[in-house]
Design a protein around this motif. Structure first.
Motif, mmCIF file in Angstrom:
data_model
loop_
_atom_site.group_PDB
_atom_site.id
_atom_site.type_symbol
_atom_site.label_atom_id
_atom_site.label_comp_id
_atom_site.label_asym_id
_atom_site.label_seq_id
_atom_site.Cartn_x
_atom_site.Cartn_y
_atom_site.Cartn_z
ATOM 1 N N ARG A 12 0.773 -1.173 0.127
ATOM 2 C CA ARG A 12 0.177 -0.228 0.061
ATOM 3 C C ARG A 12 0.840 1.263 -0.116
ATOM 4 N NH1 ARG A 12 -3.683 -0.186 4.774
ATOM 5 N NH2 ARG A 12 -2.276 -1.551 5.751
ATOM 6 N N VAL A 13 1.901 1.301 0.963
ATOM 7 C CA VAL A 13 2.755 2.444 0.642
ATOM 8 C C VAL A 13 3.578 2.624 -0.498
ATOM 9 C CG1 VAL A 13 5.123 3.358 1.781
ATOM 10 C CG2 VAL A 13 3.097 2.381 3.262
ATOM 11 N N GLY A 15 2.647 1.585 -3.343
ATOM 12 C CA GLY A 15 1.517 1.831 -4.444
ATOM 13 C C GLY A 15 1.097 3.555 -4.062
ATOM 14 N N ALA A 16 1.025 4.071 -3.011
ATOM 15 C CA ALA A 16 0.806 5.516 -2.854
ATOM 16 C C ALA A 16 2.096 6.346 -3.417
ATOM 17 C CB ALA A 16 0.697 5.692 -1.528
ATOM 18 N N ILE A 17 3.298 5.497 -3.268
ATOM 19 C CA ILE A 17 4.499 6.524 -3.746
ATOM 20 C C ILE A 17 4.451 6.248 -5.379
ATOM 21 C CG2 ILE A 17 6.918 6.410 -3.919
ATOM 22 C CD1 ILE A 17 6.891 5.435 -0.961
ATOM 23 N N SER A 19 2.005 6.134 -7.261
ATOM 24 C CA SER A 19 0.885 6.986 -7.950
ATOM 25 C C SER A 19 1.316 8.462 -7.782
ATOM 26 C CB SER A 19 -0.288 6.690 -7.193
ATOM 27 O OG SER A 19 -0.314 7.081 -5.830
ATOM 28 N N ALA A 21 2.710 10.488 -4.926
ATOM 29 C CA ALA A 21 2.549 11.234 -3.608
ATOM 30 C C ALA A 21 4.088 10.903 -3.200
ATOM 31 C CB ALA A 21 1.706 10.385 -2.480
ATOM 32 N N SER A 25 4.972 12.145 2.721
ATOM 33 C CA SER A 25 3.500 12.324 3.094
ATOM 34 C C SER A 25 2.978 11.214 3.245
ATOM 35 C CB SER A 25 2.834 13.187 1.860
ATOM 36 O OG SER A 25 3.078 12.539 0.709
ATOM 37 N N VAL A 26 3.252 10.171 2.613
ATOM 38 C CA VAL A 26 2.807 8.625 2.371
ATOM 39 C C VAL A 26 3.138 7.972 3.894
ATOM 40 C CG1 VAL A 26 2.795 6.115 1.575
ATOM 41 C CG2 VAL A 26 2.785 8.332 0.074
ATOM 42 N N ALA A 29 0.937 9.583 6.328
ATOM 43 C CA ALA A 29 -0.493 9.042 6.191
ATOM 44 C C ALA A 29 -0.756 7.750 6.914
ATOM 45 C CB ALA A 29 -0.945 9.005 4.916
ATOM 46 N N PHE A 30 0.523 6.573 6.582
ATOM 47 C CA PHE A 30 0.408 5.474 7.016
ATOM 48 C C PHE A 30 1.002 5.239 8.636
ATOM 49 C CE2 PHE A 30 -0.199 4.666 2.597
ATOM 50 C CZ PHE A 30 -1.251 3.728 2.657
#
Length: 156
Positions: A12-13, A15-17, A19, A21, A25-26, A29-30
């Motif tokens: 998930r981390v 994936g956010a990076i 995409s 972000a 910041s990721v 958020a996590f």
């Protein structure tokens, strides 16, 4: 030893990076450290994988392979210093540090104490203060003149 984060969280981390972000910041958020998010993103870009590294735990000392030689060295000459031992095994092609040698010998109960000057039986060998911030008592400081049996003291 601590457990590594789950593969699901890592995916998930990353994936956010991926995409767009930022890793920091990721991480916020996590609720993980920024360094973890940054490293996971770097690992994903370099290897395409996010799972934890298989290399974990304590590494065995490379000196274990040379234990017999090291112990024989100090049995043959017990007054060697760690620096001298370091030089001698360096000549044999063993690459290590003095602190690694110290840990090796400490683990075997061998210490290298220095005894350059015997301790004084009547006066301290270092400057002492009666209390923190107190003055040094000049009567406790040995002078440089020697008598036949003991150090001369300053007069009272």
């Amino acid at each position: 030893m601590t457990k590594s984060y789950s593969g699901d969280l890592r995916e998930r981390v990353v994936g956010a990076i991926v995409s767009g972000a930022s890793a920091r910041s990721v991480a916020k958020a996590f609720s993980i450290s920024a360094s973890s998010a940054i490293k996971w993103g770097q690992r994903w870009r370099s290897t395409g994988r996010v799972e934890a590294s298989s290399v974990r735990g304590h590494r065995r000392s490379p000196l274990v392979d040379h234990a017999d030689g090291l112990l024989a060295l100090i049995v043959g000459q017990a007054d060697l210093t760690l620096e001298e031992i370091h030089e001698r095994i360096g000549e044999r092609g063993v690459s290590t540090s003095v602190s690694s040698l110290w840990r090796f010998f400490k683990g075997r109960g061998i210490s290298f104490k220095k005894a350059f000057t015997p301790a004084s039986s009547f006066a301290p060998t270092s400057l002492r203060r009666d209390r923190p911030g107190g003055k040094i008592n000049p009567r406790l400081i040995p002078t440089k003149s020697f008598s036949s049996t003991k150090l001369a003291r300053t007069p009272r």
